[in-house]
Design an enzyme around this catalytic site. Structure first.
Site, PDB file in Angstrom:
ATOM      1  N   GLU A  10       0.811  -1.228   0.000  1.00 54.35           N
ATOM      2  CA  GLU A  10       0.000   0.000   0.000  1.00 54.35           C
ATOM      3  C   GLU A  10       0.841   1.273   0.000  1.00 54.35           C
ATOM      4  O   GLU A  10       0.408   2.315  -0.483  1.00 54.35           O
ATOM      5  CB  GLU A  10      -0.939   0.000   1.219  1.00 54.35           C
ATOM      6  CG  GLU A  10      -2.062  -1.023   1.140  1.00 54.35           C
ATOM      7  CD  GLU A  10      -1.659  -2.421   1.604  1.00 54.35           C
ATOM      8  OE1 GLU A  10      -0.443  -2.682   1.791  1.00 54.35           O
ATOM      9  OE2 GLU A  10      -2.567  -3.257   1.785  1.00 54.35           O
ATOM     10  N   HIS A  60       2.397  -8.729   1.843  1.00 55.67           N
ATOM     11  CA  HIS A  60       1.085  -8.157   1.505  1.00 55.67           C
ATOM     12  C   HIS A  60       0.089  -9.255   1.150  1.00 55.67           C
ATOM     13  O   HIS A  60       0.381 -10.129   0.322  1.00 55.67           O
ATOM     14  CB  HIS A  60       1.223  -7.200   0.318  1.00 55.67           C
ATOM     15  CG  HIS A  60      -0.097  -6.722  -0.205  1.00 55.67           C
ATOM     16  ND1 HIS A  60      -0.863  -5.780   0.462  1.00 55.67           N
ATOM     17  CD2 HIS A  60      -0.803  -7.067  -1.312  1.00 55.67           C
ATOM     18  CE1 HIS A  60      -1.976  -5.571  -0.231  1.00 55.67           C
ATOM     19  NE2 HIS A  60      -1.970  -6.342  -1.300  1.00 55.67           N
ATOM     20  N   HIS A 104       1.863   1.275   5.510  1.00 57.81           N
ATOM     21  CA  HIS A 104       0.704   2.182   5.465  1.00 57.81           C
ATOM     22  C   HIS A 104       0.169   2.429   6.859  1.00 57.81           C
ATOM     23  O   HIS A 104       0.511   1.698   7.797  1.00 57.81           O
ATOM     24  CB  HIS A 104      -0.399   1.557   4.592  1.00 57.81           C
ATOM     25  CG  HIS A 104      -0.748   0.169   5.046  1.00 57.81           C
ATOM     26  ND1 HIS A 104      -1.599  -0.075   6.099  1.00 57.81           N
ATOM     27  CD2 HIS A 104      -0.292  -1.041   4.628  1.00 57.81           C
ATOM     28  CE1 HIS A 104      -1.671  -1.371   6.299  1.00 57.81           C
ATOM     29  NE2 HIS A 104      -0.880  -1.987   5.423  1.00 57.81           N
ATOM     30  N   HIS A 115      -5.301   0.482   7.073  1.00 58.68           N
ATOM     31  CA  HIS A 115      -5.973  -0.644   7.736  1.00 58.68           C
ATOM     32  C   HIS A 115      -4.946  -1.279   8.652  1.00 58.68           C
ATOM     33  O   HIS A 115      -3.758  -0.955   8.564  1.00 58.68           O
ATOM     34  CB  HIS A 115      -6.501  -1.681   6.725  1.00 58.68           C
ATOM     35  CG  HIS A 115      -5.420  -2.370   5.974  1.00 58.68           C
ATOM     36  ND1 HIS A 115      -4.786  -1.808   4.882  1.00 58.68           N
ATOM     37  CD2 HIS A 115      -4.793  -3.557   6.170  1.00 58.68           C
ATOM     38  CE1 HIS A 115      -3.849  -2.618   4.435  1.00 58.68           C
ATOM     39  NE2 HIS A 115      -3.821  -3.698   5.202  1.00 58.68           N
TER      40      HIS A 115
HETATM   41 ZN    ZN Z   1      -0.635  -4.788   2.446  1.00 59.97          ZN
END
Ligand code: ZN
Length: 281
Positions: A10, A60, A104, A115
């Site tokens: 992200e 990820h 992120h 998130h």
């Molecule tokens: Zn991720």
């Protein structure tokens, strides 16, 4: 000297939309290339800074996003899942420094695609403090006496990192405009900055030290659905704090990550069941 690199997606330059970060999205293949390029920049930087060994964790989603055949052949790759330490898998006492790439902001915080581990978690707190994935993974690193030397991502998570990790170097690959909008560096520009900063941090790794890990870790997670909380509440040791909130107390960081992972998969199962029922209507 070993350098450990955990690569999320992200926070990579040029990434802004959900379509880019989800396998099957039309932008996902482009995103894989951008992620792989940033990983290679960090690997080059680590070796330039004095590393003799680099371990890269694909961190990820399904954990198999990196175009492994295009990665620098000097690196070892931790890929695929499920795995008990999630984004920090492969991080051991052998590492002199940890690099968090493409990270992120936390659930509920401003930042591109923010998130914490799961879209099915509304917030994750440890000892009362809302935590980003970077801070949870840093606890796992600190438990192995490994400091975080570099974090890259948008301006929001970089600000969190500078507050949370003493001596960390950051590369702001982009500025958050909204949850899926950003003002980004051009990818090649971001890669050049990442290579330089990782080289500096690797060369200076002996000047960093990991902070102590709190003796008691009180985990609290807010769930997006009560069904998700119901399913996750079956995990041994879990306390039901309210309809949407579960708690788990431990003094063991590995156990903390396992609890998060168990809840992650159970919350995902609830979301799948709900989506399947909605699709039948
Ligand atoms: Zn991720």
């Amino acid at each position: 000297m070993q350098v450990y690199i955990s690569v999320d997606l992200e926070g990579v330059a040029g990434i802004a939309t959900f379509d880019q970060i989800l396998r099957g999205g039309s932008g996902y293949p482009r995103a894989q290339s951008l992620m792989t390029a940033e990983a290679n920049a960090a690997i080059r930087g680590a070796f330039a800074g004095g590393a003799t060994e680099v371990v890269v964790s694909d961190s990820h989603g399904t954990m198999d996003n990196l175009l492994v055949a295009e990665l620098d052949p000097r690196a070892r790759i931790v890929t695929g899942g499920p795995r008990p330490a999630c984004m920090a898998q492969g991080l051991s006492r052998d590492a002199a420094v940890a690099i968090f790439l493409g990270y992120h902001a936390a659930a509920g915080a401003p930042g591109v695609l923010s998130h914490t581990f799961s879209a099915n978690f509304t917030q994750l707190r440890i000892n009362g403090k809302p935590m980003s994935e970077a801070e949870v993974n840093a606890l796992y690193a600190a438990d192995r006496a490994v400091p975080v030397g570099v974090l890259t991502g948008d301006d929001q998570i970089c600000a969190v990192a500078r507050e949370a990790f003493p001596g960390v170097r950051t590369v702001e690959t982009k500025t958050a405009i909204g949850w899926s909008a950003t003002d980004s560096l051009q990818p090649a520009t971001a890669c050049a900055a990442i290579e330089d900063v990782v080289a500096e941090a690797t060369a200076a790794a002996s000047h960093l030290s990991a902070p102590p890990v709190p003796e008691v870790l009180d985990l609290e997670v807010g769930f997006a659905s009560a069904l998700g909380a119901d399913l996750a509440a079956v995990t041994p040791g879990t306390q039901r704090l309210d309809a949407l909130t579960l708690g788990y107390r431990t003094s063991d960081v590995d156990e903390l990550l396992r609890a998060i992972m168990a809840w992650y998969y159970l919350a995902a199962l609830a979301a799948q069941q709900t989506a399947a029922l909605a699709a039948r209507r």
